[in-house]
Motif scaffolding. Sequence first.
Motif, PDB file in Angstrom:
ATOM      1  N   GLY A 295       0.811  -1.212   0.000  1.00 32.24           N
ATOM      2  CA  GLY A 295       0.000   0.000   0.000  1.00 32.24           C
ATOM      3  C   GLY A 295       0.846   1.264   0.000  1.00 32.24           C
ATOM      4  N   VAL A 296       0.296   2.309  -0.624  1.00 33.01           N
ATOM      5  CA  VAL A 296       0.895   3.633  -0.589  1.00 33.01           C
ATOM      6  C   VAL A 296       0.123   4.432   0.450  1.00 33.01           C
ATOM      7  CG1 VAL A 296       1.394   5.726  -1.890  1.00 33.01           C
ATOM      8  CG2 VAL A 296       1.561   3.505  -3.021  1.00 33.01           C
ATOM      9  N   ILE A 297       0.771   4.772   1.559  1.00 30.42           N
ATOM     10  CA  ILE A 297       0.085   5.488   2.642  1.00 30.42           C
ATOM     11  C   ILE A 297      -0.093   6.954   2.259  1.00 30.42           C
ATOM     12  CG2 ILE A 297       0.197   6.160   5.080  1.00 30.42           C
ATOM     13  CD1 ILE A 297       1.948   3.693   5.561  1.00 30.42           C
ATOM     14  N   ILE A 298      -1.315   7.461   2.419  1.00 33.05           N
ATOM     15  CA  ILE A 298      -1.570   8.880   2.139  1.00 33.05           C
ATOM     16  C   ILE A 298      -1.978   9.656   3.398  1.00 33.05           C
ATOM     17  CG2 ILE A 298      -2.138   8.515  -0.298  1.00 33.05           C
ATOM     18  CD1 ILE A 298      -5.107   8.761   0.482  1.00 33.05           C
ATOM     19  N   GLN A 299      -2.280   8.909   4.486  1.00 30.71           N
ATOM     20  CA  GLN A 299      -2.525   9.562   5.769  1.00 30.71           C
ATOM     21  C   GLN A 299      -2.180   8.585   6.895  1.00 30.71           C
ATOM     22  OE1 GLN A 299      -6.538  10.951   6.573  1.00 30.71           O
ATOM     23  NE2 GLN A 299      -5.789  12.507   7.998  1.00 30.71           N
ATOM     24  N   LYS A 300      -1.288   9.018   7.780  1.00 29.40           N
ATOM     25  CA  LYS A 300      -0.907   8.173   8.903  1.00 29.40           C
ATOM     26  C   LYS A 300      -2.055   8.087   9.905  1.00 29.40           C
ATOM     27  CE  LYS A 300       4.037   9.290   8.667  1.00 29.40           C
ATOM     28  NZ  LYS A 300       5.174   9.877   9.420  1.00 29.40           N
ATOM     29  N   LYS A 301      -1.963   7.133  10.828  1.00 34.58           N
ATOM     30  CA  LYS A 301      -3.043   6.972  11.804  1.00 34.58           C
ATOM     31  C   LYS A 301      -3.104   8.125  12.805  1.00 34.58           C
ATOM     32  CE  LYS A 301      -0.409   3.660  14.649  1.00 34.58           C
ATOM     33  NZ  LYS A 301      -0.440   2.278  15.191  1.00 34.58           N
ATOM     34  N   ASP A 302      -1.995   8.921  12.887  1.00 34.21           N
ATOM     35  CA  ASP A 302      -2.044  10.105  13.762  1.00 34.21           C
ATOM     36  C   ASP A 302      -2.679  11.308  13.066  1.00 34.21           C
ATOM     37  OD1 ASP A 302      -0.117  11.012  12.005  1.00 34.21           O
ATOM     38  OD2 ASP A 302       1.515  11.081  13.466  1.00 34.21           O
ATOM     39  N   GLY A 303      -3.077  11.102  11.790  1.00 32.82           N
ATOM     40  CA  GLY A 303      -3.767  12.169  11.046  1.00 32.82           C
ATOM     41  C   GLY A 303      -2.863  12.982  10.151  1.00 32.82           C
ATOM     42  N   SER A 304      -1.552  12.807  10.226  1.00 34.48           N
ATOM     43  CA  SER A 304      -0.636  13.597   9.400  1.00 34.48           C
ATOM     44  C   SER A 304      -0.564  13.038   7.981  1.00 34.48           C
ATOM     45  CB  SER A 304       0.764  13.622  10.029  1.00 34.48           C
ATOM     46  OG  SER A 304       1.304  12.317  10.105  1.00 34.48           O
ATOM     47  N   TYR A 305      -0.143  13.918   7.062  1.00 32.82           N
ATOM     48  CA  TYR A 305      -0.056  13.540   5.649  1.00 32.82           C
ATOM     49  C   TYR A 305       1.395  13.336   5.241  1.00 32.82           C
ATOM     50  CZ  TYR A 305      -4.616  15.816   6.028  1.00 32.82           C
ATOM     51  OH  TYR A 305      -5.868  16.192   6.433  1.00 32.82           O
ATOM     52  N   LEU A 306       1.572  12.603   4.156  1.00 33.96           N
ATOM     53  CA  LEU A 306       2.910  12.369   3.614  1.00 33.96           C
ATOM     54  C   LEU A 306       3.100  13.175   2.331  1.00 33.96           C
ATOM     55  CD1 LEU A 306       1.765   9.535   4.967  1.00 33.96           C
ATOM     56  CD2 LEU A 306       4.085   8.816   4.405  1.00 33.96           C
ATOM     57  N   TYR A 307       4.352  13.185   1.833  1.00 36.80           N
ATOM     58  CA  TYR A 307       4.563  13.988   0.629  1.00 36.80           C
ATOM     59  C   TYR A 307       3.902  13.365  -0.594  1.00 36.80           C
ATOM     60  CZ  TYR A 307       8.699  11.262  -0.996  1.00 36.80           C
ATOM     61  OH  TYR A 307       9.558  10.296  -1.451  1.00 36.80           O
ATOM     62  N   THR A 308       3.595  12.058  -0.537  1.00 36.80           N
ATOM     63  CA  THR A 308       2.810  11.436  -1.613  1.00 36.80           C
ATOM     64  C   THR A 308       1.421  12.056  -1.663  1.00 36.80           C
ATOM     65  OG1 THR A 308       3.996   9.345  -1.384  1.00 36.80           O
ATOM     66  CG2 THR A 308       1.856   9.254  -2.457  1.00 36.80           C
ATOM     67  N   THR A 309       0.826  12.282  -0.489  1.00 39.32           N
ATOM     68  CA  THR A 309      -0.504  12.895  -0.406  1.00 39.32           C
ATOM     69  C   THR A 309      -0.500  14.266  -1.058  1.00 39.32           C
ATOM     70  OG1 THR A 309      -0.443  11.962   1.842  1.00 39.32           O
ATOM     71  CG2 THR A 309      -2.424  13.172   1.201  1.00 39.32           C
TER      72      THR A 309
END
Length: 578
Positions: free
Chosen positions: A303-317
């Motif tokens: 999977g490509v993560i677009i939102q962590k479980k803490d609510g933060s976003y990644l640069y892919t997002t």
Amino acid sequence: MNIKLLLTKIIKKTFIHASIPAVYKVNIQQSSKIEFGDYQINGIINIAKKLNICPKQLASKIINLVQINDISSKIEIVEPGFINIFLKSNWIAQQINQIYSKNKFGIPSVIPKTIIIDYSSPNMAKEMHIGHLRSTVIGDAMARTLSLLGHNVIRVNHIGDWGTQFGMLIAYMKQIKLNDQFYKKININKLEKYYRKAKKEYDQNPHFAKMAQEYVVKLQNGDDYSFKIWKKLIRATIKENQKIYERLNITLQENNIMGESMYRNMIPNMIKDLKNKKLAVISFGATVIYLDHVKNKQGKKMGVIIQKKDGSYLYTTTDIACIKYRSEILKADRIIYYTDYRQHQHLNQVWNIARKAGYINKYVSLEHHMFGMILDKKGRPFKTRSGNTVKLKKLLDEGLEKAYNFILSKNYNKNSVNIKRLAQIISIGAIKYADLSKNRATNYIFDWNKMLNFEGNTAPYILYAFTRANSILKNSKKEQEKLTKEIKLESQQEIQLALYLLRFEETITIVAKNGTPHVLCSYLYKIATLFSSFYEFCSILKTQNQITRHSRLKLLILTAKILKKGLNLLGIETTEQM
């Protein structure tokens, strides 16, 4: 004047008359050697094999049917089936006369497309280093070239201003209790020092790492304190970067900055939309998109993560939101990314997700123009003696000093030339040209001695050719006011120089299509060498025959103009004296 395009159209009609199926494309190329003519029709042998006929027979058929007498002085077959085209010197002269009196050397404006060029993208809270050089100078050369052709070019400096590094910095500055007075005097050197300390703390202290992640979430959720500090950090970095752009003669301005933070308000609705479209799912508390081609070592989908479980976003997002914005809001027809090869997989994943989600129109061209590394003389990544990455400011300062000392060694009359200004033009031109003259897909060795050399394919050599042409033109201003309309090309030096001057449009077209500024560099170097031969063998101002004198003056004027324009497209300034 695009001779290659003109010949292609003529030969295409000939192919039809010769009953060659339309599936076989016309392949016209500039001849590599003068004895093979000016242009060649290639691919005849392969076509003949597929049509099961003799290559020479097919070549003869084409020659008998082609209507090219007004352009070509000779068209010949070379065994086993090559066709060489020799252009008429009087036809070349006529074309020179046409581009002489036209804007942009007769290059027609294209049907404008909206082209986004994503380049430079320096790190925030750090000084720009040599790793940013290639993206910056290649991207800028492409922006200039596509603008010349009439496209709507949108320059984008995409900066990472919304991620973990800012959580680390804000947490660290909170921890050491900096006051408001500090932020008024903050500069890039202090900022980078604090970044290194924050990174060390982040890697070694789990409690600090957790606090930094919390500040990332706070920042991305609009926390006032975090946002206030963040703005000051960004401002300090941008201010320093702009100084580097100005020194490098880069067209990027502050209004070209489109950082990750720009898309922050789009992201929540975009994630909701991706979930509604069944592309994004919740996995162990995180929001993930599974792609068919992204698999682990066991061959299972990753999977490509677009939102962590803490609510933060990644640069892919952010990159998905970014490309959505560029397609839907900016209405891009073509998007070009100038980053190194390490970003290729990431970009492909982003593009794949955006296409599946319907965020990009089908006609939009997505291009990753990758480039190689800059190496030292031993073929290793270019670094300082201590092993650190070379800062761009220090590199430019070193180049300026070397150019300045070189000029002094030539015993210039200090009253006749601004040595510091000349050193600036030569040093920046040398650095940029050394990079741009190499195929961007390859690595290259950084060598001051070669790039500052006045011989060979270097900026100083081409700059010198321009100044030499310019000095003659200064002495012929009155003559230029009454130039005759007729152009007559007599010597081989005149004909070859004129032919290459006509190839400017061909060259620009290739660069614009493929993102290959080294093609323009090779062209300018060829013009400079042909001009040198023309200058040596063809008397200009002392020639008694007026038509010959004026013809050569026109070639000289065009040579100077095309060298200046070509260097300008590369972002290299010219000087009238050297």
